[in-house]
Design a protein around this motif. Structure first.
Motif, PDB file in Angstrom:
ATOM      1  N   TRP A  49      91.334  55.130 -19.277  1.00  2.16           N
ATOM      2  CA  TRP A  49      90.567  54.397 -20.296  1.00  2.16           C
ATOM      3  C   TRP A  49      91.428  53.276 -20.876  1.00  2.16           C
ATOM      4  CZ3 TRP A  49      91.244  53.315 -25.477  1.00  2.16           C
ATOM      5  CH2 TRP A  49      90.105  52.984 -26.231  1.00  2.16           C
ATOM      6  N   THR A  50      90.780  52.173 -21.199  1.00  2.00           N
ATOM      7  CA  THR A  50      91.450  51.076 -21.910  1.00  2.00           C
ATOM      8  C   THR A  50      90.443  50.417 -22.836  1.00  2.00           C
ATOM      9  OG1 THR A  50      92.960  49.197 -21.580  1.00  2.00           O
ATOM     10  CG2 THR A  50      90.944  49.197 -20.276  1.00  2.00           C
ATOM     11  N   PRO A  51      90.872  49.865 -23.971  1.00  2.03           N
ATOM     12  CA  PRO A  51      89.911  49.216 -24.883  1.00  2.03           C
ATOM     13  C   PRO A  51      89.303  47.949 -24.292  1.00  2.03           C
ATOM     14  CG  PRO A  51      92.182  48.877 -25.631  1.00  2.03           C
ATOM     15  CD  PRO A  51      92.243  49.868 -24.520  1.00  2.03           C
ATOM     16  N   LEU A  52      88.080  47.654 -24.703  1.00  2.00           N
ATOM     17  CA  LEU A  52      87.376  46.449 -24.266  1.00  2.00           C
ATOM     18  C   LEU A  52      87.560  45.340 -25.292  1.00  2.00           C
ATOM     19  CD1 LEU A  52      83.984  47.931 -23.017  1.00  2.00           C
ATOM     20  CD2 LEU A  52      85.534  46.539 -21.640  1.00  2.00           C
ATOM     21  N   TRP A  57      86.845  46.238 -30.634  1.00  2.00           N
ATOM     22  CA  TRP A  57      87.259  45.774 -31.961  1.00  2.00           C
ATOM     23  C   TRP A  57      86.251  46.210 -33.019  1.00  2.00           C
ATOM     24  CZ3 TRP A  57      88.402  39.920 -30.639  1.00  2.00           C
ATOM     25  CH2 TRP A  57      89.394  39.870 -29.651  1.00  2.00           C
ATOM     26  N   LEU A  58      85.005  46.348 -32.592  1.00  2.00           N
ATOM     27  CA  LEU A  58      83.940  46.759 -33.523  1.00  2.00           C
ATOM     28  C   LEU A  58      83.676  48.257 -33.455  1.00  2.00           C
ATOM     29  CD1 LEU A  58      81.442  43.832 -32.790  1.00  2.00           C
ATOM     30  CD2 LEU A  58      83.116  43.982 -34.652  1.00  2.00           C
ATOM     31  N   ALA A  59      83.859  48.842 -32.282  1.00  2.00           N
ATOM     32  CA  ALA A  59      83.633  50.283 -32.101  1.00  2.00           C
ATOM     33  C   ALA A  59      84.758  50.831 -31.218  1.00  2.00           C
ATOM     34  CB  ALA A  59      82.268  50.523 -31.456  1.00  2.00           C
ATOM     35  N   PRO A  60      85.863  51.287 -31.802  1.00  2.00           N
ATOM     36  CA  PRO A  60      87.050  51.667 -31.027  1.00  2.00           C
ATOM     37  C   PRO A  60      86.862  52.878 -30.123  1.00  2.00           C
ATOM     38  CG  PRO A  60      87.319  52.267 -33.326  1.00  2.00           C
ATOM     39  CD  PRO A  60      86.076  51.446 -33.254  1.00  2.00           C
ATOM     40  N   PHE A  61      85.779  53.626 -30.285  1.00  2.00           N
ATOM     41  CA  PHE A  61      85.529  54.772 -29.416  1.00  2.00           C
ATOM     42  C   PHE A  61      84.901  54.336 -28.089  1.00  2.00           C
ATOM     43  CE2 PHE A  61      81.974  54.225 -32.328  1.00  2.00           C
ATOM     44  CZ  PHE A  61      80.880  54.191 -31.470  1.00  2.00           C
ATOM     45  N   ILE A  62      84.509  53.071 -27.992  1.00  2.00           N
ATOM     46  CA  ILE A  62      83.943  52.533 -26.751  1.00  2.00           C
ATOM     47  C   ILE A  62      85.030  51.777 -26.003  1.00  2.00           C
ATOM     48  CG2 ILE A  62      82.268  50.927 -25.759  1.00  2.00           C
ATOM     49  CD1 ILE A  62      80.407  51.526 -28.047  1.00  2.00           C
ATOM     50  N   GLY A  63      85.118  52.006 -24.701  1.00  2.00           N
ATOM     51  CA  GLY A  63      86.121  51.318 -23.895  1.00  2.00           C
ATOM     52  C   GLY A  63      85.714  51.291 -22.431  1.00  2.00           C
ATOM     53  N   HIS A  64      86.638  50.851 -21.609  1.00  2.00           N
ATOM     54  CA  HIS A  64      86.397  50.741 -20.167  1.00  2.00           C
ATOM     55  C   HIS A  64      87.073  51.914 -19.469  1.00  2.00           C
ATOM     56  CE1 HIS A  64      85.580  48.766 -16.370  1.00  2.00           C
ATOM     57  NE2 HIS A  64      86.864  48.872 -16.026  1.00  2.00           N
ATOM     58  N   VAL A  65      86.354  52.585 -18.568  1.00  2.00           N
ATOM     59  CA  VAL A  65      86.908  53.763 -17.892  1.00  2.00           C
ATOM     60  C   VAL A  65      86.961  53.561 -16.384  1.00  2.00           C
ATOM     61  CG1 VAL A  65      86.213  55.421 -19.662  1.00  2.00           C
ATOM     62  CG2 VAL A  65      84.649  54.900 -17.792  1.00  2.00           C
ATOM     63  N   GLY A  66      87.875  54.271 -15.767  1.00  2.00           N
ATOM     64  CA  GLY A  66      88.003  54.268 -14.321  1.00  2.00           C
ATOM     65  C   GLY A  66      88.394  55.654 -13.854  1.00  2.00           C
ATOM     66  N   LEU A 148      76.000  46.489 -19.427  1.00  2.00           N
ATOM     67  CA  LEU A 148      76.730  47.273 -20.420  1.00  2.00           C
ATOM     68  C   LEU A 148      75.896  48.415 -20.984  1.00  2.00           C
ATOM     69  CD1 LEU A 148      79.306  47.589 -22.162  1.00  2.00           C
ATOM     70  CD2 LEU A 148      78.262  46.035 -23.821  1.00  2.00           C
ATOM     71  N   PHE A 149      74.572  48.215 -21.058  1.00  2.90           N
ATOM     72  CA  PHE A 149      73.720  49.194 -21.733  1.00  2.90           C
ATOM     73  C   PHE A 149      73.020  50.173 -20.794  1.00  2.90           C
ATOM     74  CE2 PHE A 149      73.888  45.465 -24.525  1.00  2.90           C
ATOM     75  CZ  PHE A 149      74.387  46.053 -25.682  1.00  2.90           C
ATOM     76  N   THR A 150      72.928  49.871 -19.503  1.00  4.85           N
ATOM     77  CA  THR A 150      72.193  50.763 -18.611  1.00  4.85           C
ATOM     78  C   THR A 150      72.976  51.204 -17.365  1.00  4.85           C
ATOM     79  OG1 THR A 150      71.196  48.864 -17.463  1.00  4.85           O
ATOM     80  CG2 THR A 150      69.960  49.812 -19.321  1.00  4.85           C
ATOM     81  N   CYS A 151      73.894  50.378 -16.895  1.00  8.31           N
ATOM     82  CA  CYS A 151      74.648  50.722 -15.684  1.00  8.31           C
ATOM     83  C   CYS A 151      76.044  50.135 -15.811  1.00  8.31           C
ATOM     84  CB  CYS A 151      73.932  50.173 -14.443  1.00  8.31           C
ATOM     85  SG  CYS A 151      74.727  50.626 -12.886  1.00  8.31           S
ATOM     86  N   ASN A 152      76.974  50.948 -16.275  1.00  5.89           N
ATOM     87  CA  ASN A 152      78.309  50.435 -16.565  1.00  5.89           C
ATOM     88  C   ASN A 152      79.394  51.305 -15.919  1.00  5.89           C
ATOM     89  OD1 ASN A 152      78.609  52.691 -18.289  1.00  5.89           O
ATOM     90  ND2 ASN A 152      77.673  51.551 -19.984  1.00  5.89           N
ATOM     91  N   CYS A 153      80.618  51.132 -16.356  1.00  7.09           N
ATOM     92  CA  CYS A 153      81.740  51.866 -15.769  1.00  7.09           C
ATOM     93  C   CYS A 153      81.605  53.378 -15.936  1.00  7.09           C
ATOM     94  CB  CYS A 153      83.058  51.384 -16.376  1.00  7.09           C
ATOM     95  SG  CYS A 153      83.106  51.444 -18.184  1.00  7.09           S
ATOM     96  N   HIS A 154      80.997  53.817 -17.050  1.00  2.00           N
ATOM     97  CA  HIS A 154      80.772  55.247 -17.266  1.00  2.00           C
ATOM     98  C   HIS A 154      79.784  55.805 -16.241  1.00  2.00           C
ATOM     99  CE1 HIS A 154      82.561  54.085 -21.109  1.00  2.00           C
ATOM    100  NE2 HIS A 154      82.778  55.366 -21.358  1.00  2.00           N
ATOM    101  N   SER A 155      78.820  54.983 -15.843  1.00  2.00           N
ATOM    102  CA  SER A 155      77.849  55.399 -14.824  1.00  2.00           C
ATOM    103  C   SER A 155      78.556  55.685 -13.503  1.00  2.00           C
ATOM    104  CB  SER A 155      76.801  54.307 -14.605  1.00  2.00           C
ATOM    105  OG  SER A 155      76.219  53.882 -15.808  1.00  2.00           O
TER     106      SER A 155
END
Length: 243
Positions: A49-52, A57-66, A148-155
């Protein structure tokens, strides 16, 4: 039947059973993994995980995952029809959580499933090794549009874990993938914590100084809306989000 021929057939049958047992034990032996090495960006069989920028900056619990291969190389869905290999988007890894290959289902045939949903797992797409499961997900997401909202890195991660039937489950989605890294992830170092939360703290301080406490209420409302969207799409309108 000739006694000698019967003995020969019996011996052949015993040999076949032993060979099958031996082959099965070999197939379920895992190669030892190299140690995690943040300096070389190697995280074998880990979620990372790394921050986006801006979003975190607005929601620190959201980030980019691999997710990482057995050799530690990082894979991440970073854009439409594109999966990054060994080039983690948006910066170096800040958090990681190593997964256990023993918790995956690697069947050689339908009868060899150790998970409880063998037929469903076969229909979805099984894997015989960790890297094989990840490669199947790569091929699938190379034909997907990023959103970002329907098909993203978490998907992408959820798809990988479902193919592996990780922890005996095929119900991996954006929410429980995010929760896994959020609650079980380990920070790489102190600087990772700083770069993950410092922008958020700066934004909050500037917002309060310029707008006042209503800024904090607005920021909280934004976070609740984002969480509500993903919860609604994941558990109430299951066809809305990709996984």
């Amino acid at each position: 039947m000739v006694p000698g021929r019967y003995s020969k057939m019996k011996a052949q049958a015993v040999y076949d059973v032993e060979l099958i047992s031996s082959t099965e034990s070999i197939k379920h032996e895992f190669w030892p993994l190299d140690p995690i090495d943040p300096g070389q960006a190697k995280f074998p069989c880990c979620l990372v995980w790394t921050p986006l920028p801006v979003v975190s900056w607005l929601a620190p619990f959201i980030g980019h995952v691999g997710i990482c291969r057995e050799d530690g190389v990082t894979l991440d869905f970073a854009g439409s029809n594109f999966v990054n290999v060994n080039d983690f988007a948006f910066g170096s890894v800040a958090r990681y959580h190593q997964l256990d290959r023993e918790k995956c289902c690697f069947p050689t045939c339908l009868a060899a499933h150790k998970c409880k949903q063998g037929y469903q797992h076969s229909q979805y797409g099984t894997a015989i090794t960790w890297d094989d499961g990840l490669q199947s997900s790569i091929r699938y997401f190379e034909h997907k549009s990023y959103n970002l909202f329907t098909c993203n890195c978490h998907s992408f991660i959820a798809n990988c874990l479902n193919r592996l039937c990780y922890d005996g489950s095929m119900s991996w989605n954006m929410i429980n993938v995010a929760a896994l890294i959020l609650f079980k992830g380990h920070w790489v170092d102190a600087m990772s914590i700083v770069r993950s939360f410092l922008p958020f703290v700066v934004v909050v301080c500037l917002g309060i100084a310029m707008v006042g406490w209503p800024f904090l209420i607005g920021l909280l409302s934004l976070s609740l809306l984002l969480v509500g969207w993903f919860v609604l799409g994941t558990y109430c309108i299951k066809s809305l989000l990709e996984c």
